[in-house]
Design a protein around this motif. Structure first.
Motif, PDB file in Angstrom:
ATOM      1  N   ARG A   1     -19.741  -6.617  -4.579  1.00 54.81           N
ATOM      2  CA  ARG A   1     -18.729  -5.615  -4.234  1.00 54.81           C
ATOM      3  C   ARG A   1     -18.453  -5.598  -2.731  1.00 54.81           C
ATOM      4  NH1 ARG A   1     -21.778  -2.649  -7.843  1.00 54.81           N
ATOM      5  NH2 ARG A   1     -22.597  -1.266  -6.213  1.00 54.81           N
ATOM      6  N   SER A   2     -19.471  -5.844  -1.925  1.00 48.95           N
ATOM      7  CA  SER A   2     -19.262  -5.899  -0.471  1.00 48.95           C
ATOM      8  C   SER A   2     -18.331  -7.050  -0.105  1.00 48.95           C
ATOM      9  CB  SER A   2     -20.597  -6.063   0.259  1.00 48.95           C
ATOM     10  OG  SER A   2     -21.410  -4.917   0.076  1.00 48.95           O
ATOM     11  N   ALA A   3     -18.509  -8.196  -0.771  1.00 47.87           N
ATOM     12  CA  ALA A   3     -17.643  -9.348  -0.508  1.00 47.87           C
ATOM     13  C   ALA A   3     -16.214  -9.067  -0.945  1.00 47.87           C
ATOM     14  CB  ALA A   3     -18.190 -10.580  -1.221  1.00 47.87           C
ATOM     15  N   LEU A   4     -16.043  -8.405  -2.088  1.00 45.66           N
ATOM     16  CA  LEU A   4     -14.702  -8.082  -2.581  1.00 45.66           C
ATOM     17  C   LEU A   4     -14.032  -7.032  -1.704  1.00 45.66           C
ATOM     18  CD1 LEU A   4     -15.560  -8.007  -6.386  1.00 45.66           C
ATOM     19  CD2 LEU A   4     -14.169  -9.725  -5.211  1.00 45.66           C
ATOM     20  N   SER A   5     -14.808  -6.098  -1.196  1.00 43.03           N
ATOM     21  CA  SER A   5     -14.271  -5.091  -0.285  1.00 43.03           C
ATOM     22  C   SER A   5     -13.818  -5.740   1.020  1.00 43.03           C
ATOM     23  CB  SER A   5     -15.320  -4.016  -0.007  1.00 43.03           C
ATOM     24  OG  SER A   5     -14.806  -3.002   0.840  1.00 43.03           O
ATOM     25  N   ALA A   6     -14.550  -6.747   1.480  1.00 47.75           N
ATOM     26  CA  ALA A   6     -14.143  -7.475   2.682  1.00 47.75           C
ATOM     27  C   ALA A   6     -12.819  -8.199   2.448  1.00 47.75           C
ATOM     28  CB  ALA A   6     -15.231  -8.468   3.082  1.00 47.75           C
ATOM     29  N   ALA A   7     -12.643  -8.743   1.235  1.00 46.00           N
ATOM     30  CA  ALA A   7     -11.368  -9.394   0.904  1.00 46.00           C
ATOM     31  C   ALA A   7     -10.226  -8.386   0.925  1.00 46.00           C
ATOM     32  CB  ALA A   7     -11.472 -10.056  -0.466  1.00 46.00           C
ATOM     33  N   HIS A   8     -10.482  -7.176   0.433  1.00 47.41           N
ATOM     34  CA  HIS A   8      -9.473  -6.110   0.465  1.00 47.41           C
ATOM     35  C   HIS A   8      -9.079  -5.786   1.898  1.00 47.41           C
ATOM     36  CE1 HIS A   8      -7.537  -2.243  -0.635  1.00 47.41           C
ATOM     37  NE2 HIS A   8      -8.065  -1.836   0.506  1.00 47.41           N
ATOM     38  N   ARG A   9     -10.071  -5.619   2.755  1.00 50.14           N
ATOM     39  CA  ARG A   9      -9.783  -5.278   4.153  1.00 50.14           C
ATOM     40  C   ARG A   9      -8.981  -6.382   4.828  1.00 50.14           C
ATOM     41  NH1 ARG A   9     -15.174  -3.684   3.830  1.00 50.14           N
ATOM     42  NH2 ARG A   9     -15.861  -5.494   5.063  1.00 50.14           N
ATOM     43  N   ASN A  10      -9.245  -7.616   4.500  1.00 47.18           N
ATOM     44  CA  ASN A  10      -8.507  -8.723   5.090  1.00 47.18           C
ATOM     45  C   ASN A  10      -7.048  -8.712   4.651  1.00 47.18           C
ATOM     46  OD1 ASN A  10      -8.233 -11.395   6.451  1.00 47.18           O
ATOM     47  ND2 ASN A  10      -7.889 -12.091   4.351  1.00 47.18           N
ATOM     48  N   LEU A  11      -6.803  -8.451   3.381  1.00 50.39           N
ATOM     49  CA  LEU A  11      -5.440  -8.476   2.856  1.00 50.39           C
ATOM     50  C   LEU A  11      -4.642  -7.240   3.233  1.00 50.39           C
ATOM     51  CD1 LEU A  11      -6.072  -9.929  -0.713  1.00 50.39           C
ATOM     52  CD2 LEU A  11      -5.007 -11.099   1.215  1.00 50.39           C
ATOM     53  N   TYR A  12      -5.313  -6.123   3.480  1.00 50.08           N
ATOM     54  CA  TYR A  12      -4.629  -4.867   3.740  1.00 50.08           C
ATOM     55  C   TYR A  12      -4.799  -4.387   5.176  1.00 50.08           C
ATOM     56  CZ  TYR A  12      -3.590  -4.258  -1.210  1.00 50.08           C
ATOM     57  OH  TYR A  12      -3.098  -4.412  -2.497  1.00 50.08           O
ATOM     58  N   ARG A  13      -5.252  -5.237   6.068  1.00 45.22           N
ATOM     59  CA  ARG A  13      -5.430  -4.783   7.455  1.00 45.22           C
ATOM     60  C   ARG A  13      -4.074  -4.737   8.170  1.00 45.22           C
ATOM     61  NH1 ARG A  13      -6.957 -10.232   7.833  1.00 45.22           N
ATOM     62  NH2 ARG A  13      -5.954 -11.393   9.540  1.00 45.22           N
ATOM     63  N   ASP A  14      -4.014  -3.897   9.190  1.00 40.30           N
ATOM     64  CA  ASP A  14      -2.796  -3.758   9.975  1.00 40.30           C
ATOM     65  C   ASP A  14      -2.693  -4.888  10.994  1.00 40.30           C
ATOM     66  OD1 ASP A  14      -2.059  -1.487   8.616  1.00 40.30           O
ATOM     67  OD2 ASP A  14      -3.052  -0.141  10.018  1.00 40.30           O
ATOM     68  N   ASP A  15      -1.601  -4.864  11.767  1.00 37.22           N
ATOM     69  CA  ASP A  15      -1.376  -5.871  12.792  1.00 37.22           C
ATOM     70  C   ASP A  15      -2.545  -5.949  13.770  1.00 37.22           C
ATOM     71  OD1 ASP A  15       1.182  -6.428  11.872  1.00 37.22           O
ATOM     72  OD2 ASP A  15       2.099  -4.897  13.130  1.00 37.22           O
ATOM     73  N   ASN A  16      -2.869  -7.157  14.155  1.00 34.74           N
ATOM     74  CA  ASN A  16      -3.678  -7.306  15.360  1.00 34.74           C
ATOM     75  C   ASN A  16      -2.777  -7.919  16.436  1.00 34.74           C
ATOM     76  OD1 ASN A  16      -3.565 -10.116  14.977  1.00 34.74           O
ATOM     77  ND2 ASN A  16      -5.499 -10.134  13.839  1.00 34.74           N
TER      78      ASN A  16
ATOM     79  N   GLU B   1       0.862  -1.181   0.000  1.00 34.74           N
ATOM     80  CA  GLU B   1       0.000   0.000   0.000  1.00 34.74           C
ATOM     81  C   GLU B   1       0.901   1.234   0.000  1.00 34.74           C
ATOM     82  OE1 GLU B   1      -3.151   1.956   3.219  1.00 34.74           O
ATOM     83  OE2 GLU B   1      -2.554  -0.155   3.365  1.00 34.74           O
ATOM     84  N   VAL B   2       0.886   2.000  -1.084  1.00 41.04           N
ATOM     85  CA  VAL B   2       1.756   3.168  -1.225  1.00 41.04           C
ATOM     86  C   VAL B   2       0.893   4.415  -1.356  1.00 41.04           C
ATOM     87  CG1 VAL B   2       3.612   4.240  -2.553  1.00 41.04           C
ATOM     88  CG2 VAL B   2       3.495   1.739  -2.379  1.00 41.04           C
ATOM     89  N   GLY B   3       1.089   5.374  -0.462  1.00 41.35           N
ATOM     90  CA  GLY B   3       0.296   6.601  -0.477  1.00 41.35           C
ATOM     91  C   GLY B   3       0.822   7.608  -1.485  1.00 41.35           C
ATOM     92  N   LEU B   4       0.612   7.330  -2.760  1.00 38.40           N
ATOM     93  CA  LEU B   4       1.118   8.216  -3.813  1.00 38.40           C
ATOM     94  C   LEU B   4       0.648   9.652  -3.608  1.00 38.40           C
ATOM     95  CD1 LEU B   4       0.622   6.024  -7.023  1.00 38.40           C
ATOM     96  CD2 LEU B   4       2.736   6.413  -5.752  1.00 38.40           C
ATOM     97  N   GLN B   5       1.532  10.594  -3.853  1.00 33.53           N
ATOM     98  CA  GLN B   5       1.208  12.007  -3.742  1.00 33.53           C
ATOM     99  C   GLN B   5       0.783  12.567  -5.099  1.00 33.53           C
ATOM    100  OE1 GLN B   5       4.211  14.216  -1.197  1.00 33.53           O
ATOM    101  NE2 GLN B   5       5.355  12.318  -1.499  1.00 33.53           N
ATOM    102  N   ARG B   6      -0.174  13.465  -5.067  1.00 36.60           N
ATOM    103  CA  ARG B   6      -0.628  14.248  -6.227  1.00 36.60           C
ATOM    104  C   ARG B   6      -1.277  13.400  -7.316  1.00 36.60           C
ATOM    105  NH1 ARG B   6       4.291  18.350  -7.528  1.00 36.60           N
ATOM    106  NH2 ARG B   6       2.984  18.669  -9.369  1.00 36.60           N
ATOM    107  N   THR B   7      -1.882  12.295  -6.941  1.00 40.59           N
ATOM    108  CA  THR B   7      -2.549  11.440  -7.933  1.00 40.59           C
ATOM    109  C   THR B   7      -3.677  12.173  -8.634  1.00 40.59           C
ATOM    110  OG1 THR B   7      -2.011   9.452  -6.657  1.00 40.59           O
ATOM    111  CG2 THR B   7      -3.775   9.267  -8.272  1.00 40.59           C
ATOM    112  N   ALA B   8      -4.551  12.813  -7.866  1.00 42.27           N
ATOM    113  CA  ALA B   8      -5.691  13.516  -8.465  1.00 42.27           C
ATOM    114  C   ALA B   8      -5.225  14.648  -9.375  1.00 42.27           C
ATOM    115  CB  ALA B   8      -6.601  14.052  -7.362  1.00 42.27           C
ATOM    116  N   GLU B   9      -4.177  15.331  -8.974  1.00 41.71           N
ATOM    117  CA  GLU B   9      -3.651  16.432  -9.781  1.00 41.71           C
ATOM    118  C   GLU B   9      -3.070  15.934 -11.103  1.00 41.71           C
ATOM    119  OE1 GLU B   9       0.196  19.428  -9.686  1.00 41.71           O
ATOM    120  OE2 GLU B   9      -0.717  18.827  -7.781  1.00 41.71           O
TER     121      GLU B   9
END
Length: 424
Positions: free
Chosen positions: A241-256, A205-213
């Protein structure tokens, strides 16, 4: 060894008295210049106190040296530092690229809480000569939370090529935040599917700068792709889409709590193309060059390794990386290739990021690729980027690049793709 006044090692345990800067002998390369940084004020910072106001201070680190500001008692979420108490000077060796600024809340009887952090690119500061402005403060690696007003200026003790970079109006002052998430359960499934050694499945996960610009009005919608029903505004589309979004959250979640012991999530700042390539280990795992799928949205650049195995292919879908977004800025695959060394040249072959629009889900337009190149080179200075479109034939000269095995029908291929590369 040089005696550095007002500096301490990067270990925060070396800082004991809130209102005093440590004095410590540290071994540093020859000092080329001094960087003076004044922290002026924070705006809308995270409040780490359940009751009352926090007591923030900043720790600034450049290479092996670090220093801290005074603590602003009850400074709260919008602290202001006095000129003397908010100004530090750090030695610069002409090598260190990143200036880290970490904001802490001073506590009694327990470890100080990390409020947030910012990071500046010293190469950009050198190009500017001086800087005054606000920089983004991040929490949890890539999540913006508040701003910090700073001033920076140089005091040179020597001159040389390392201190005279080319002026570049496009160069960003702030380094780009990034985060890598390692999923151990998914890694086990992928290892069984591929029949190889165990390796955790990593999403980036990379927080690219100025993407919208940079992209402006350029978008690529899922409704125009090969799965329009997934993006329909009906009950079935919303459920998928809700199921796919849940998959995203699982793969990109921080440490527990349990995963933190195993180092699931790591954070970093990227100041150059070399930093990006090092983060992904130059696109090589288990001595094999790999292929990645990616999606770029305004929130960031999300990607992971993909592969021919069903388990890995399913977990690396563009729509999962995009958190089931209705539209993306761009999507496709990328890999790190190498140019062959020229006869008689001692230097190692140059790395090239080859990135395309191979996404049937979002079908990115080839005419948006100049914006893609600009965005990547803006965030990762020095990165050699080659864009290619699956709607056009592969340039013959590019087949000489050394890259991953993407040959369809080859049981040894890491990915069944579109492109053909020279194999090392």
């Amino acid at each position: 060894a040089s005696r550095v006044v007002g500096c301490c090692s990067t270990g925060l345990s070396a800082i004991s008295e809130p209102e005093k800067l440590g004095i410590l002998d540290v071994t540093l390369p020859p000092i080329r210049a001094w960087l003076t940084i004044r922290v002026i004020e924070g705006k809308e910072l995270k409040n780490m106190e359940y009751f009352g106001r926090q007591d923030p201070y900043c720790v600034l680190t450049l290479g092996k040296a670090s220093a801290r500001t005074v603590t602003m008692e009850s400074g709260g979420e919008n602290p202001t530092w006095p000129i003397e108490g908010g100004t530090v000077e750090l030695p610069y060796d002409g090598v260190s690229e990143l200036l880290h600024i970490r904001i802490f809340d001073a506590d009694v009887g327990k470890d100080d809480d990390l409020v947030g952090e910012a990071c500046l690119n010293t190469t950009s500061l050198l190009a500017l000569g001086e800087f005054s402005g606000e920089v983004q403060v991040y929490r949890r690696g890539t999540k913006p939370r508040g701003r910090l007003s700073v001033e920076a200026r140089w005091r040179f003790e020597a001159e040389g090529p390392a201190l005279q970079p080319v002026k570049d109006a496009e160069r960003l002052v702030e380094a780009t935040p990034a985060k890598a998430h390692r999923n151990f359960a998914m890694g086990c499934l992928h290892s069984m599917g591929e029949g190889g050694a165990y390796s955790g499945f990593v999403t980036y996960e990379v927080g690219l700068q100025r993407t919208a610009e940079v992209f402006g009005d350029f978008w690529n919608a899922g409704a125009d792709g090969i799965h329009p029903d997934t993006f329909a505004e009906d009950a079935r589309g919303c459920l998928v889409r809700s199921a796919l979004s849940a998959a995203h959250r699982n793969l990109y979640r921080d440490d527990n709590t349990w995963q933190a012991m195993h180092g699931r999530t790591s954070t970093m700042f990227l100041g150059s193309g070399a930093d990006f390539l090092e983060m992904i280990e130059y696109g090589v795992r288990d001595d094999r060059r790999r292929v990645y799928t990616y999606s770029i949205v305004d929130a960031g650049f999300f990607f992971s390794e993909t592969g021919a195995a069903l388990t890995k292919d399913s977990a690396s879908k563009h729509i999962i990386h995009a958190d089931a977004a209705m539209r993306v800025r761009y999507a496709g695959t990328f890999r790190v290739c190498q140019r062959r060394s020229s006869p008689g040249v001692v230097a190692p072959p140059a790395h090239v990021l080859v990135i395309d629009n191979d996404s049937g889900t979002y079908v990115p337009k080839p005419e948006h690729q100049p914006a893609l190149t600009r965005l990547l080179q803006l965030n990762f200075p020095g990165l050699d980027v080659l864009t290619m479109s699956v709607l056009e034939p592969q340039p013959e000269w590019s087949r000489e690049l050394v890259g991953p095995n993407e040959q369809k029908g080859d049981c040894d291929a890491v990915y069944c793709g579109t492109w053909s590369w020279a194999l090392a």
